[in-house]
Scaffold this motif. Structure first.
Motif, mmCIF file in Angstrom:
data_model
loop_
_atom_site.group_PDB
_atom_site.id
_atom_site.type_symbol
_atom_site.label_atom_id
_atom_site.label_comp_id
_atom_site.label_asym_id
_atom_site.label_seq_id
_atom_site.Cartn_x
_atom_site.Cartn_y
_atom_site.Cartn_z
ATOM 1 N N TYR A 206 -12.912 -12.289 2.524
ATOM 2 C CA TYR A 206 -12.497 -11.320 3.527
ATOM 3 C C TYR A 206 -13.596 -10.290 3.737
ATOM 4 O O TYR A 206 -14.501 -10.143 2.925
ATOM 5 C CB TYR A 206 -11.208 -10.612 3.094
ATOM 6 N N SER A 207 -13.476 -9.577 4.840
ATOM 7 C CA SER A 207 -14.381 -8.481 5.145
ATOM 8 C C SER A 207 -13.715 -7.173 4.726
ATOM 9 O O SER A 207 -12.509 -7.019 4.894
ATOM 10 C CB SER A 207 -14.662 -8.445 6.651
ATOM 11 N N GLN A 208 -14.507 -6.252 4.203
ATOM 12 C CA GLN A 208 -13.969 -4.938 3.854
ATOM 13 C C GLN A 208 -14.110 -3.948 5.008
ATOM 14 O O GLN A 208 -13.811 -2.768 4.847
ATOM 15 C CB GLN A 208 -14.657 -4.407 2.603
ATOM 16 N N GLU A 209 -14.538 -4.427 6.155
ATOM 17 C CA GLU A 209 -14.638 -3.569 7.339
ATOM 18 C C GLU A 209 -13.248 -3.093 7.737
ATOM 19 O O GLU A 209 -12.266 -3.818 7.579
ATOM 20 C CB GLU A 209 -15.258 -4.344 8.509
ATOM 21 N N PRO A 210 -13.134 -1.886 8.260
ATOM 22 C CA PRO A 210 -11.823 -1.369 8.676
ATOM 23 C C PRO A 210 -11.170 -2.240 9.749
ATOM 24 O O PRO A 210 -11.856 -2.848 10.575
ATOM 25 C CB PRO A 210 -12.143 0.018 9.241
ATOM 26 N N ILE A 211 -9.850 -2.264 9.694
ATOM 27 C CA ILE A 211 -9.056 -2.940 10.724
ATOM 28 C C ILE A 211 -8.423 -1.826 11.545
ATOM 29 O O ILE A 211 -7.487 -1.161 11.103
ATOM 30 C CB ILE A 211 -7.975 -3.852 10.116
ATOM 31 N N PHE B 264 2.997 0.441 4.966
ATOM 32 C CA PHE B 264 2.273 1.410 4.154
ATOM 33 C C PHE B 264 3.142 2.040 3.065
ATOM 34 O O PHE B 264 2.633 2.461 2.029
ATOM 35 C CB PHE B 264 1.626 2.472 5.042
ATOM 36 N N ASP B 265 4.454 2.089 3.266
ATOM 37 C CA ASP B 265 5.358 2.635 2.245
ATOM 38 C C ASP B 265 6.048 1.546 1.432
ATOM 39 O O ASP B 265 6.274 1.714 0.243
ATOM 40 C CB ASP B 265 6.432 3.513 2.906
ATOM 41 N N ARG C 102 -9.001 -3.530 0.452
ATOM 42 C CA ARG C 102 -9.777 -2.921 -0.638
ATOM 43 C C ARG C 102 -10.053 -3.907 -1.752
ATOM 44 O O ARG C 102 -11.148 -3.947 -2.296
ATOM 45 C CB ARG C 102 -9.027 -1.734 -1.229
ATOM 46 N N SER C 103 -9.034 -4.679 -2.128
ATOM 47 C CA SER C 103 -9.172 -5.609 -3.242
ATOM 48 C C SER C 103 -7.989 -6.567 -3.224
ATOM 49 O O SER C 103 -7.078 -6.425 -2.410
ATOM 50 C CB SER C 103 -9.212 -4.860 -4.571
ATOM 51 N N TYR C 104 -8.025 -7.515 -4.162
ATOM 52 C CA TYR C 104 -6.873 -8.394 -4.329
ATOM 53 C C TYR C 104 -6.740 -8.767 -5.794
ATOM 54 O O TYR C 104 -7.701 -8.707 -6.557
ATOM 55 C CB TYR C 104 -6.954 -9.635 -3.435
ATOM 56 N N GLU C 105 -5.516 -9.110 -6.178
ATOM 57 C CA GLU C 105 -5.203 -9.585 -7.524
ATOM 58 C C GLU C 105 -4.507 -10.923 -7.378
ATOM 59 O O GLU C 105 -3.785 -11.145 -6.412
ATOM 60 C CB GLU C 105 -4.262 -8.614 -8.233
ATOM 61 N N ARG C 106 -4.705 -11.784 -8.354
ATOM 62 C CA ARG C 106 -4.086 -13.102 -8.320
ATOM 63 C C ARG C 106 -3.538 -13.425 -9.695
ATOM 64 O O ARG C 106 -4.034 -12.929 -10.699
ATOM 65 C CB ARG C 106 -5.099 -14.143 -7.878
ATOM 66 N N ASN C 107 -2.505 -14.257 -9.746
ATOM 67 C CA ASN C 107 -1.925 -14.607 -11.038
ATOM 68 C C ASN C 107 -2.549 -15.871 -11.602
ATOM 69 O O ASN C 107 -2.148 -16.331 -12.660
ATOM 70 C CB ASN C 107 -0.402 -14.750 -10.945
ATOM 71 N N CYS C 108 -3.549 -16.406 -10.906
ATOM 72 C CA CYS C 108 -4.161 -17.659 -11.320
ATOM 73 C C CYS C 108 -5.587 -17.733 -10.788
ATOM 74 O O CYS C 108 -5.834 -17.363 -9.643
ATOM 75 C CB CYS C 108 -3.336 -18.815 -10.761
ATOM 76 N N GLY C 109 -6.501 -18.233 -11.588
ATOM 77 C CA GLY C 109 -7.880 -18.399 -11.143
ATOM 78 C C GLY C 109 -8.056 -19.514 -10.127
ATOM 79 O O GLY C 109 -9.145 -19.701 -9.589
ATOM 80 N N LEU D 47 -4.414 -2.881 0.511
ATOM 81 C CA LEU D 47 -5.025 -2.332 1.714
ATOM 82 C C LEU D 47 -5.116 -0.816 1.623
ATOM 83 O O LEU D 47 -4.244 -0.171 1.029
ATOM 84 C CB LEU D 47 -4.233 -2.736 2.953
ATOM 85 N N ALA D 48 -6.153 -0.263 2.203
ATOM 86 C CA ALA D 48 -6.352 1.188 2.218
ATOM 87 C C ALA D 48 -5.148 1.858 2.887
ATOM 88 O O ALA D 48 -4.705 1.437 3.958
ATOM 89 C CB ALA D 48 -7.632 1.535 2.965
ATOM 90 N N GLY D 49 -4.602 2.880 2.241
ATOM 91 C CA GLY D 49 -3.466 3.620 2.780
ATOM 92 C C GLY D 49 -2.116 3.063 2.384
ATOM 93 O O GLY D 49 -1.101 3.709 2.591
ATOM 94 N N GLY D 50 -2.088 1.855 1.826
ATOM 95 C CA GLY D 50 -0.818 1.244 1.437
ATOM 96 C C GLY D 50 -0.432 1.621 0.027
ATOM 97 O O GLY D 50 -1.266 1.621 -0.873
ATOM 98 N N HIS D 51 0.844 1.965 -0.170
ATOM 99 C CA HIS D 51 1.337 2.308 -1.499
ATOM 100 C C HIS D 51 1.685 1.058 -2.299
ATOM 101 O O HIS D 51 1.668 1.082 -3.522
ATOM 102 C CB HIS D 51 2.565 3.215 -1.411
ATOM 103 N N LYS D 52 2.028 -0.015 -1.594
ATOM 104 C CA LYS D 52 2.357 -1.289 -2.225
ATOM 105 C C LYS D 52 1.527 -2.372 -1.548
ATOM 106 O O LYS D 52 1.128 -2.237 -0.391
ATOM 107 C CB LYS D 52 3.848 -1.592 -2.093
#
Length: 148
Positions: A98-103, A49-50, A85-92, A132-137
């Motif tokens: 994935y599910s957005q349900e809490p883990i 998370f940090d 929460r989301s994802y980013e990619r460097n290539c299409g 991810l929710a709560g993660g700074h990185k």
């Protein structure tokens, strides 16, 4: 150019390799399963998370034009709930399902990652950052494939 800079420039160049869009699509299911049929698991520990985390997903050898998918699990080994929460990619050429349900703490969630090799040849290195929710990185995944 110094050796360290040369290696850095080479890695940066590989990360920036453009995706192509040649015709002809073949779907190939690749399995990232360990012995005994258990899916590979990426463990989220408290320091994630940090500090964030990294891992590598290897598709192995593929033929140009194949679309492969690997399944893995994200396991929460912390004392707090999180969710993708989301994802980013460097290539299409890469995508996540994935599910957005809490883990919940102690639980895990299945994720599928796809790699579309159309228009590519040679060794490919792509990145996918999962927020991810709560993660700074993010959880940064390096995605590798060898395209023939």
């Amino acid at each position: 150019m110094r050796p360290g800079r040369t290696a850095y420039a080479l890695i940066l160049g590989l990360l920036c390799t453009a995706c192509g869009g040649a015709a002809g699509k073949r779907q190939t299911p690749h399995s990232d399963q360990a012995a005994g049929g258990a899916f590979r698991t990426i463990r989220l520990e408290e320091e994630f998370f940090d500090e964030g985390a990294t891992d590598t997903i290897r598709f192995g050898r593929m033929h140009s034009g194949e679309v492969a998918q690997l399944q893995f699990r994200i396991a929460n080994y912390t004392e707090r709930s999180t969710a993708i929460r989301s994802y980013e990619r460097n290539c299409g050429c890469t995508s996540l399902e994935y599910s957005q349900e809490p883990i919940s703490p102690g639980a895990s969630r299945q994720v599928a990652i796809s790699f579309d090799s159309r228009g590519t040849r040679g060794w490919q290195l792509k990145t996918v950052e999962i927020h991810l929710a709560g993660g700074h990185k993010p959880l940064k995944l390096f995605v590798e494939a060898e395209i023939e």
